[in-house]
Design an enzyme around this catalytic site. Structure first.
Site, mmCIF file in Angstrom:
data_model
loop_
_atom_site.group_PDB
_atom_site.id
_atom_site.type_symbol
_atom_site.label_atom_id
_atom_site.label_comp_id
_atom_site.label_asym_id
_atom_site.label_seq_id
_atom_site.Cartn_x
_atom_site.Cartn_y
_atom_site.Cartn_z
ATOM 1 N N ILE A 129 0.855 -1.190 0.000
ATOM 2 C CA ILE A 129 0.000 0.000 0.000
ATOM 3 C C ILE A 129 0.889 1.238 0.000
ATOM 4 C CG2 ILE A 129 -1.717 1.291 1.342
ATOM 5 C CD1 ILE A 129 -2.558 -1.439 2.551
ATOM 6 N N GLY A 130 0.643 2.153 -0.909
ATOM 7 C CA GLY A 130 1.496 3.328 -1.017
ATOM 8 C C GLY A 130 0.790 4.598 -0.593
ATOM 9 N N GLU A 247 -10.405 -2.372 3.241
ATOM 10 C CA GLU A 247 -9.291 -2.589 4.156
ATOM 11 C C GLU A 247 -9.759 -2.728 5.599
ATOM 12 O OE1 GLU A 247 -6.166 0.355 3.832
ATOM 13 O OE2 GLU A 247 -5.163 -0.426 5.606
#
Lengths: 379, 355
Positions: A129-130, A247
């Site tokens: 995840i960025g 998420e």
């Protein structure tokens, strides 16, 4: 308005699936043959991810034309809860399966879908995840990583942090600034970045126990071709908001300390537990049971095409605070000084839980941020 | 196929009756007078107390799911009547023994360690404590052991000497003394554990209703109440109370759904135990959050929060508190063993037969 959670009744097929996963795990990964992880904090094993994919247990909520199985979020819930409670090594495909594939499916181009999603569903392609940056944690809109338009693509400079597993995965979906706007929520975009690209430097940020999960990902003049922009330029903020429902609402936010409870019981099998331990065990089991019903209800909402942002935040906050309570409650039932080197699996799990526990209410949205998200939904 | 959902028309009717009759003033007056004739007449007028009791014994039919859905609404509206007692408890016991259900309100003897009732020659003698609404009902029903088997006993309330007593919510929880009172007796397949579970289920469902109402009330109040120039609901620390209250309401709501559904299908021993453990705990945490968010106003008699919070404090102890049910769940967990522990959580009471 209080939020409406509807009880999910499992169908006969879903129960059969549950049984199938249990039998698969007992056969493929018998207890005692591996060091189990605590929920999603577990090792990466590309081979195991592929074997799961061959059973159809990766990409379950993805359409068949992209290599998925069109089974939906509840079906996925049933499979992954079994994997998580077993402590199976699912880390390699975890993020890709949970959210990256969903983002590409929802916002990506047809070409991106063809390129990435089948490989995710095959258990081959791992994602990180960025999002977070040194100066942008909970305040995500403060990110500074910038992509500047160049011939044929984007030139990216910036630093991402807390990037779990980036040293082992292949890609991340990165939120970055592509233009300046009056409202800082505008002008953000999502780019698919190959973590093996020139200019990408991955530095370990050792976890407090010395382990390697976190990374700093430094991007220096990284070239990202035009065809790797996800969705619309400047719409990255809204796209990220949708990603977070996936998420937050899942069983991974509840089951981190599950094995601690199960191993406590296993270690004490045959010896009378006493009233206090029995009541503590009952307290934990009742709460696992109740919160699990809420979590599965969130996944039914996703299947119904709703975006349960507030509901998933409500469950995530309650579930992760409970996870921490479980660790403390179990710790007080035994007279041990927890050690990572202990010969007992229970004691090793206890040591790992104590060390990792504080992260449960931080990762995936801090308690404080979640309270804001839920409050908006309650208005 | 067993129906696990309630009849919508019935639920709508019940909602209207409770909204119309259970106003703040009526709930207050009921506490003062010990009875709310207007509420009872309206609720009984459409047959609600006997929903789920078979017509053959004098009920109005309908399913257990229907009865529990109506009871949830009663909890939401603080309905000051023996609704759980008349149908779901007394009516259920009487039906299990093939005994007739009367016309008026009825109650059950919950059974406490202090009770001293004894049966001899078809007559009951002794004292029982905490009998809900004994002063207001026509019939008192109890489960008694007689010659090594369980029987349902039914007595006319006028035959009992009733000493008024109240729970924390001001609901009658009376002491009855019987002196050779004639009792109608018939054998049943209900035992003490099943009766306690049934009682706990009624409290879970009432509490789910009350928690939902309390969460809504607290949201409304904090949205309207201004301090420092803005609604108090805008303050993060207050928001935390609102979220915790909503979480408890959601958790107990879905636990009540799951326990109700399991009860409709058959063995609900695990689900009811787990749900009552959760509900009793939530009564503590949710009322704390709701009261804190309300400030001093929530501590006054004139504001409705106490109709809900005092009921939650009373009901959390009735038919077993959280410690009692945590122990029950823990015992079930130990019996399941480590290998079957997760299947117990995921599949509940029927984990072996329902796959």
């Amino acid at each position: 308005m209080p939020l409406g959670f509807e009880l999910v009744e499992l169908t006969a097929d879903e129960r059969a699936l549950q049984q199938e996963v249990r039998e698969f795990l007992a056969r493929e990964l018998p207890r005692g043959s591996f060091e189990p992880g605590l929920g999603m904090d577990n090792p990466s094993d590309r081979g195991f991810s592929k074997r799961l994919a061959q059973r159809g247990w990766v990409g379950m909520a993805i359409p068949k034309r992209y290599g998925g199985h069109e089974r939906g979020a509840v079906y996925r819930f049933i499979v992954v809860e079994e994997l998580l409670r077993w402590g199976a090594p699912i880390h390699h495909h975890w993020t890709a399966d949970r959210q990256s594939a969903q983002v590409i499916l929802k916002f990506g181009t047809e070409e991106q879908k063809q390129r990435f999603i089948p490989a995710i569903c095959a258990g081959e392609l791992g994602f990180s995840i960025g999002l977070s940056e040194p100066d942008a944690g909970s305040d995500l809109a403060a990110i500074k990583t910038r992509a500047v338009k160049v011939d044929g693509g984007w030139q990216v400079n910036g630093t991402k942090v807390w990037t779990t597993g980036a040293h082992e995965t292949d890609w991340f979906i990165m939120l970055c600034r592509t233009s300046d706007a009056e409202d800082r929520h505008d002008g953000l975009s999502q780019l698919l970045v190959d973590l093996h690209s020139p200019g990408v430097q991955i530095n370990a940020i050792p976890f407090l126990d010395g382990g390697h999960h976190f990374n700093e990902v430094v991007l220096t003049d990284v070239f990202v071709p035009d065809d790797l922009l996800v969705g619309e330029e400047g719409r990255g903020w809204l796209q990220t908001g949708s990603e977070l429902s996936f998420e937050r609402g899942g069983p991974d936010r509840l089951l981190s300390p599950w094995l601690l409870v199960e191993e406590f019981l296993r270690e004490h099998e045959g010896t009378p537990l006493g009233e206090r331990a029995t009541a503590t065990l009952g307290w934990a089991v009742a709460r696992f049971w109740g919160i699990r019903q809420l979590s599965i209800a969130v996944n039914r909402m996703i299947d119904q095409g709703r975006a349960p942002a507030a509901e998933s935040a409500l469950v995530k906050d309650m579930a992760t605070r409970f996870e921490q309570d479980v660790i403390e409650a179990v710790r007080q039932l035994v007279e041990v000084s927890p050690s990572l080197e202990s010969g007992s699996l229970f004691e090793r799990l206890l040591a790992r839980s104590v060390l990792a526990g504080p992260s449960y209410t931080i990762r995936g949205g801090t308690t404080e941020v979640l309270v804001g998200v839920v409050s908006k939904g309650l208005r | 196929m067993t129906t696990t959902t309630a009849d919508e028309l019935l639920v709508d009717t019940a909602r209207k009756v409770f909204i119309e009759t259970c106003t703040f003033e009526v709930v207050e007056a009921a506490e003062r007078d010990g009875w709310a004739a207007g509420v009872w007449e309206a609720v009984a007028g459409v047959g609600l107390p006997w929903v789920g009791v078979p017509e053959a014994v004098g009920g109005v039919g309908g399913t257990l799911a229907d009865a529990l859905a109506v009871l949830r609404l009663a909890g939401q509206h603080s309905a000051p009547i023996p609704l759980a007692e008349t149908g779901l408890l007394a009516g259920w016991l009487l039906a299990s023994a093939g005994l007739p259900v009367g016309q008026g309100p009825a109650t059950v003897v919950p059974g406490s360690a202090r009770d001293s009732l004894s049966l001899g020659g078809g007559r009951l003698t002794g004292t029982a404590f905490g009998v809900p609404w004994a002063s207001a009902v026509e019939r008192i029903v109890l489960l008694v052991e007689d010659g090594g088997r369980w029987k349902v006993g039914s007595i006319a309330a006028v035959d009992a000497e009733v000493e008024r007593s109240l729970n924390l919510a001001g609901e009658p929880r009376d002491t009855i003394t019987l002196d050779g009172v004639p009792v109608e007796l018939a054998p049943t397949d209900v035992d003490a554990a099943a009766f306690e579970r049934r009682g706990a289920l009624t409290r879970v469902v009432l509490m789910a209703g009350a928690l939902d109402a309390m969460s809504r009330l607290t949201l409304d109040y904090t949205a309207g109440r201004e301090q420092f120039g803005r609604p108090v609901a805008r303050f993060q620390l207050v928001q935390e109370h609102l979220v915790h209250c909503a979480q408890d309401a959601a958790l107990v709501g879905i636990a009540a759904d799951a326990a109700s559904r399991a009860a409709v299908l058959g063995d609900a021993s695990f689900e009811i135990a787990a749900a009552k453990a959760l509900a009793s705990r939530a009564a503590t945490t949710a009322t704390r959050a709701a009261h804190q968010a309300h400030g001093a106003m929530g501590m006054t008699r004139e504001y409705a929060l106490h109709h809900l919070s005092r009921r939650l404090w009373a009901w959390r102890s009735e038919f077993g508190d959280e410690h009692r049910w945590n122990n029950e769940v823990g015992t079930a967990a130990i019996a399941a063993g480590a290998d079957e522990l997760y299947p117990l959580v995921a599949n509940g009471s029927d984990r072996r037969t329902r796959t």
